[in-house]
Enzyme design. Structure first.
Site, PDB file in Angstrom:
ATOM      1  N   LYS A   1       9.642  22.754 -14.232  1.00  0.00           N
ATOM      2  CA  LYS A   1       8.743  21.638 -13.913  1.00  0.00           C
ATOM      3  C   LYS A   1       8.305  21.703 -12.451  1.00  0.00           C
ATOM      4  CE  LYS A   1       7.281  17.055 -14.578  1.00  0.00           C
ATOM      5  NZ  LYS A   1       7.438  15.775 -15.253  1.00  0.00           N
TER       6      LYS A   1
ATOM      7  N   HIS B   1      10.946   7.736 -26.934  1.00  0.00           N
ATOM      8  CA  HIS B   1      10.010   8.743 -26.429  1.00  0.00           C
ATOM      9  C   HIS B   1      10.391  10.141 -26.937  1.00  0.00           C
ATOM     10  CE1 HIS B   1       7.081  10.599 -23.823  1.00  0.00           C
ATOM     11  NE2 HIS B   1       8.015  11.366 -23.311  1.00  0.00           N
TER      12      HIS B   1
ATOM     13  N   GLU C   1      12.548  17.066 -24.936  1.00  0.00           N
ATOM     14  CA  GLU C   1      11.715  17.601 -23.844  1.00  0.00           C
ATOM     15  C   GLU C   1      12.139  19.040 -23.504  1.00  0.00           C
ATOM     16  OE1 GLU C   1       9.055  16.015 -22.718  1.00  0.00           O
ATOM     17  OE2 GLU C   1       9.427  13.840 -22.671  1.00  0.00           O
TER      18      GLU C   1
ATOM     19  N   ARG D   1       0.803  -1.243   0.000  1.00  0.00           N
ATOM     20  CA  ARG D   1       0.000   0.000   0.000  1.00  0.00           C
ATOM     21  C   ARG D   1       0.829   1.282   0.000  1.00  0.00           C
ATOM     22  NH1 ARG D   1      -3.898  -3.068   2.916  1.00  0.00           N
ATOM     23  NH2 ARG D   1      -5.401  -3.689   1.319  1.00  0.00           N
TER      24      ARG D   1
ATOM     25  N   ASN E   1       2.237  18.359 -21.654  1.00  0.00           N
ATOM     26  CA  ASN E   1       1.901  17.330 -22.636  1.00  0.00           C
ATOM     27  C   ASN E   1       2.013  17.834 -24.072  1.00  0.00           C
ATOM     28  OD1 ASN E   1       1.214  15.308 -20.721  1.00  0.00           O
ATOM     29  ND2 ASN E   1      -0.685  16.410 -20.324  1.00  0.00           N
TER      30      ASN E   1
ATOM     31  N   HIS F   1       2.824  15.524 -26.938  1.00  0.00           N
ATOM     32  CA  HIS F   1       2.653  14.167 -26.412  1.00  0.00           C
ATOM     33  C   HIS F   1       1.366  13.482 -26.876  1.00  0.00           C
ATOM     34  CE1 HIS F   1       6.068  15.234 -23.965  1.00  0.00           C
ATOM     35  NE2 HIS F   1       6.076  14.062 -23.360  1.00  0.00           N
TER      36      HIS F   1
ATOM     37  N   HIS G   1       2.691  10.176 -28.088  1.00  0.00           N
ATOM     38  CA  HIS G   1       2.342   8.892 -27.447  1.00  0.00           C
ATOM     39  C   HIS G   1       1.675   7.939 -28.449  1.00  0.00           C
ATOM     40  CE1 HIS G   1       2.289  10.394 -22.978  1.00  0.00           C
ATOM     41  NE2 HIS G   1       3.494  10.105 -23.404  1.00  0.00           N
TER      42      HIS G   1
ATOM     43  N   GLU H   1      -2.661  17.642 -12.348  1.00  0.00           N
ATOM     44  CA  GLU H   1      -2.959  17.990 -13.742  1.00  0.00           C
ATOM     45  C   GLU H   1      -4.423  18.337 -13.977  1.00  0.00           C
ATOM     46  OE1 GLU H   1      -0.621  15.764 -16.717  1.00  0.00           O
ATOM     47  OE2 GLU H   1      -2.404  15.817 -17.961  1.00  0.00           O
TER      48      GLU H   1
ATOM     49  N   ARG I   1      -0.582  22.018 -15.415  1.00  0.00           N
ATOM     50  CA  ARG I   1       0.347  20.899 -15.670  1.00  0.00           C
ATOM     51  C   ARG I   1       0.117  20.271 -17.048  1.00  0.00           C
ATOM     52  NH1 ARG I   1       2.464  16.095 -11.540  1.00  0.00           N
ATOM     53  NH2 ARG I   1       3.874  15.166 -13.092  1.00  0.00           N
TER      54      ARG I   1
ATOM     55  N   LYS J   1       4.586  11.456 -11.401  1.00  0.00           N
ATOM     56  CA  LYS J   1       3.763  10.606 -12.285  1.00  0.00           C
ATOM     57  C   LYS J   1       4.488   9.274 -12.444  1.00  0.00           C
ATOM     58  CE  LYS J   1       1.276  13.652 -15.433  1.00  0.00           C
ATOM     59  NZ  LYS J   1       1.094  13.966 -16.864  1.00  0.00           N
TER      60      LYS J   1
HETATM   61  N1  LIG Z   1       6.791  10.361 -15.226  1.00  0.00           N
HETATM   62  C1  LIG Z   1       6.918  11.396 -16.003  1.00  0.00           C
HETATM   63  O1  LIG Z   1       6.538  12.516 -15.637  1.00  0.00           O
HETATM   64  C2  LIG Z   1       7.564  11.248 -17.345  1.00  0.00           C
HETATM   65  C3  LIG Z   1       7.939  12.385 -18.083  1.00  0.00           C
HETATM   66  C4  LIG Z   1       8.612  12.214 -19.287  1.00  0.00           C
HETATM   67  C5  LIG Z   1       8.883  10.940 -19.748  1.00  0.00           C
HETATM   68  N2  LIG Z   1       8.480   9.850 -19.015  1.00  0.00           N
HETATM   69  C6  LIG Z   1       8.786   8.483 -19.469  1.00  0.00           C
HETATM   70  O2  LIG Z   1      10.194   8.317 -19.482  1.00  0.00           O
HETATM   71  C7  LIG Z   1      10.511   7.281 -20.401  1.00  0.00           C
HETATM   72  C8  LIG Z   1      11.703   7.684 -21.228  1.00  0.00           C
HETATM   73  O3  LIG Z   1      12.802   7.893 -20.377  1.00  0.00           O
HETATM   74  P1  LIG Z   1      14.313   7.800 -20.902  1.00  0.00           P
HETATM   75  O4  LIG Z   1      14.428   8.541 -22.166  1.00  0.00           O
HETATM   76  O5  LIG Z   1      15.169   8.144 -19.767  1.00  0.00           O
HETATM   77  O6  LIG Z   1      14.443   6.256 -21.318  1.00  0.00           O
HETATM   78  P2  LIG Z   1      15.115   4.991 -20.623  1.00  0.00           P
HETATM   79  O7  LIG Z   1      14.828   4.932 -19.185  1.00  0.00           O
HETATM   80  O8  LIG Z   1      14.724   3.833 -21.455  1.00  0.00           O
HETATM   81  O9  LIG Z   1      16.678   5.265 -20.811  1.00  0.00           O
HETATM   82  C9  LIG Z   1      17.216   5.329 -22.101  1.00  0.00           C
HETATM   83  C10 LIG Z   1      18.429   4.395 -22.265  1.00  0.00           C
HETATM   84  O10 LIG Z   1      19.559   4.938 -21.597  1.00  0.00           O
HETATM   85  C11 LIG Z   1      20.158   3.946 -20.758  1.00  0.00           C
HETATM   86  N3  LIG Z   1      20.807   4.692 -19.667  1.00  0.00           N
HETATM   87  C12 LIG Z   1      20.219   5.296 -18.615  1.00  0.00           C
HETATM   88  N4  LIG Z   1      21.120   6.013 -17.916  1.00  0.00           N
HETATM   89  C13 LIG Z   1      22.313   5.832 -18.513  1.00  0.00           C
HETATM   90  C14 LIG Z   1      23.626   6.326 -18.270  1.00  0.00           C
HETATM   91  N5  LIG Z   1      23.865   7.213 -17.290  1.00  0.00           N
HETATM   92  N6  LIG Z   1      24.628   5.927 -19.091  1.00  0.00           N
HETATM   93  C15 LIG Z   1      24.375   5.079 -20.131  1.00  0.00           C
HETATM   94  N7  LIG Z   1      23.158   4.604 -20.425  1.00  0.00           N
HETATM   95  C16 LIG Z   1      22.139   4.978 -19.628  1.00  0.00           C
HETATM   96  C17 LIG Z   1      19.020   3.065 -20.373  1.00  0.00           C
HETATM   97  O11 LIG Z   1      19.457   1.796 -19.961  1.00  0.00           O
HETATM   98  C18 LIG Z   1      18.229   3.012 -21.675  1.00  0.00           C
HETATM   99  O12 LIG Z   1      18.794   2.072 -22.538  1.00  0.00           O
HETATM  100  C19 LIG Z   1       9.257   7.018 -21.217  1.00  0.00           C
HETATM  101  O13 LIG Z   1       8.663   5.830 -20.780  1.00  0.00           O
HETATM  102  C20 LIG Z   1       8.373   8.194 -20.873  1.00  0.00           C
HETATM  103  O14 LIG Z   1       7.005   7.879 -20.959  1.00  0.00           O
HETATM  104  C21 LIG Z   1       7.838   9.996 -17.837  1.00  0.00           C
HETATM  105 ZN   LIG Z   2       7.672  13.193 -22.323  1.00  0.00          ZN
END
Ligand SMILES: NC(=O)c1ccc[n+]([C@@H]2O[C@H](COP(=O)([O-])OP(=O)(O)OC[C@H]3O[C@@H](n4cnc5c(N)ncnc54)[C@H](O)[C@@H]3O)[C@@H](O)[C@H]2O)c1
Ligand SMILES: [Zn+2]
Length: 354
Positions: free
Chosen positions: A221, A258, A182, A118, A239, A242, A246, A231, A235, A140
């Protein structure tokens, strides 16, 4: 070290930004017995041992739980598998989850923290540019299903975000570009100076420039989330790009990253805003140019009908009508009485996708 506060009354927390800050942290202050380090297969190899060692030096018990890197792992199956392993290893309500990785790790680990017995405490240690400027902040969490991205999840705030710029030294160029997508978003929706800074510095991002953009974006942010955690108003502007982005990720089954999908989404959503007479042709051109210069994609040839069908299921859709954040110039979006996303006629959406 720079500290920015996400202001959410009793759920407020700091974002600490600097070089080497994880090594200097005191993890005992979180008052947790056991630490579950959740990470992916790439980050595990690079950084999990160091963090384990640091926690052990502080006298804390820790264990690493990792899953295969990539968006395809952002599923219920991963969350359940990690959670069951934690149960078998004796992690309880007093334990701490540490999300060590990019946005995928943060979203998965945060979701697990929000439902594990929980809800247990968690902190974010973002290791990609995208996670450091965006996904680690704001609480999020979530997972994807075949029907669409992030359709299941929670709002669940971390106790702290530790943004250590040193992690970016090993990040592949392609992943830096994903983060820059972003950043263009922040420039378009809120900060024309950040947009200009990117235009002038995108090809030469050293530690100093990275620190500057991370601090700037984290500040934007944090301020937006502090005003509108769940949101219901402003907020929504985060998007931008997005709604279409998405849908592209879903349709392409995550073969497009992404950041790339958001870049394509901003191109199309910028065009929509231009067609509606809101964004000038000059500003639209500037946005598309910057996306192209950074090396992100600007053209997408996909199945328009399918894209629209997926957009109808987007979380911002109302009564099956997709809604869009619409820039009116670089640094500002359309806003009517706390409404920040708008329905758009289908023929205009289709035109933007061509
Ligand atoms: N929660 C939110 O508010 C929010 C906002 C924006 C995006 N997102 C989500 O985030 C995700 C994308 O995140 P991302 O772009 O970080 O992708 P990811 O987490 O897949 O990382 C990208 C790649 O980089 C590698 N990596 C990570 N750190 C590293 C480092 N220091 N050195 C070498 N390699 C490294 C990872 O293993 C992966 O292969 C999507 O799922 C998206 O929907 C969420
Ligand atoms: Zn995003």
């Amino acid at each position: 070290m720079v500290e920015i506060i996400v202001n959410l009354e009793k759920n407020s927390y700091p974002i600490k930004i600097g070089m080497g800050i994880v090594a200097e942290e005191n993890f005992n202050k979180f008052g947790c017995g056991k630490c579950a380090i959740i990470t992916d297969s790439n980050v595990e190899k690079l950084y999990a041992k160091d963090l384990e060692k640091k926690l052990n030096q502080e006298g804390l018990f820790s264990k690493v739980f990792s899953f295969p890197a990539g968006e395809k792992s952002k599923t219920f199956a991963t969350v359940i598998s990690l959670g069951r392993k934690m149960i078998k290893s004796g992690f309880d309500r007093k334990s701490l989850i540490i999300a060590l990785g990019g946005g995928v790790v943060g979203d998965v680990a945060g979701f697990l923290a929000s439902i594990y017995e929980r809800g247990i405490k968690f902190i974010q240690i973002p290791t990609t540019l995208l996670a450091q400027i965006d996904s680690s902040i704001g609480g999020k969490t979530g997972v994807d299903v075949p029907e669409g991205k992030n359709l299941f999840g929670t709002f669940y705030q971390p106790l702290e975000v530790m943004t250590d710029i040193n992690f970016l030294a090993t990040l592949p160029k392609k992943e830096i570009k994903n983060g820059l997508a972003e950043l263009i978003k922040y420039g378009m929706i809120k900060d024309s100076r950040l947009f200009e800074f990117l235009r002038n510095n995108y090809s030469n991002l050293g530690e100093k420039e990275l620190a500057e953009i991370i601090e700037k974006a984290s500040g934007i942010k944090a301020a937006i989330v502090s005003k509108d955690e769940k949101e219901s108003g402003e907020r929504t502007i985060l998007n931008y790009g997005h709604t279409i982005g998405h849908a592209i990720e879903t349709i392409e089954n995550y073969r497009i990253s992404h950041g790339e999908a958001v870049a394509l989404g901003m191109v199309c959503e910028g065009k929509i805003s231009n067609t509606l007479g809101l964004l000038s042709a000059a500003d639209l051109k500037k946005q598309i140019e910057l996306i192209r210069l950074i090396g992100l994609p600007v053209n997408y040839c996909g199945n328009t009908d399918k894209l629209i069908e997926i957009m109808r299921r987007d979380k911002k859709a109302q009564a099956g009508n997709p809604h869009f954040v619409l820039p009116i110039k670089i640094g500002a979006v359309k806003n009517e009485e706390n409404k920040f996303a708008f329905a758009v006629k289908e023929n205009i959406i289709i035109k933007s996708l061509k």
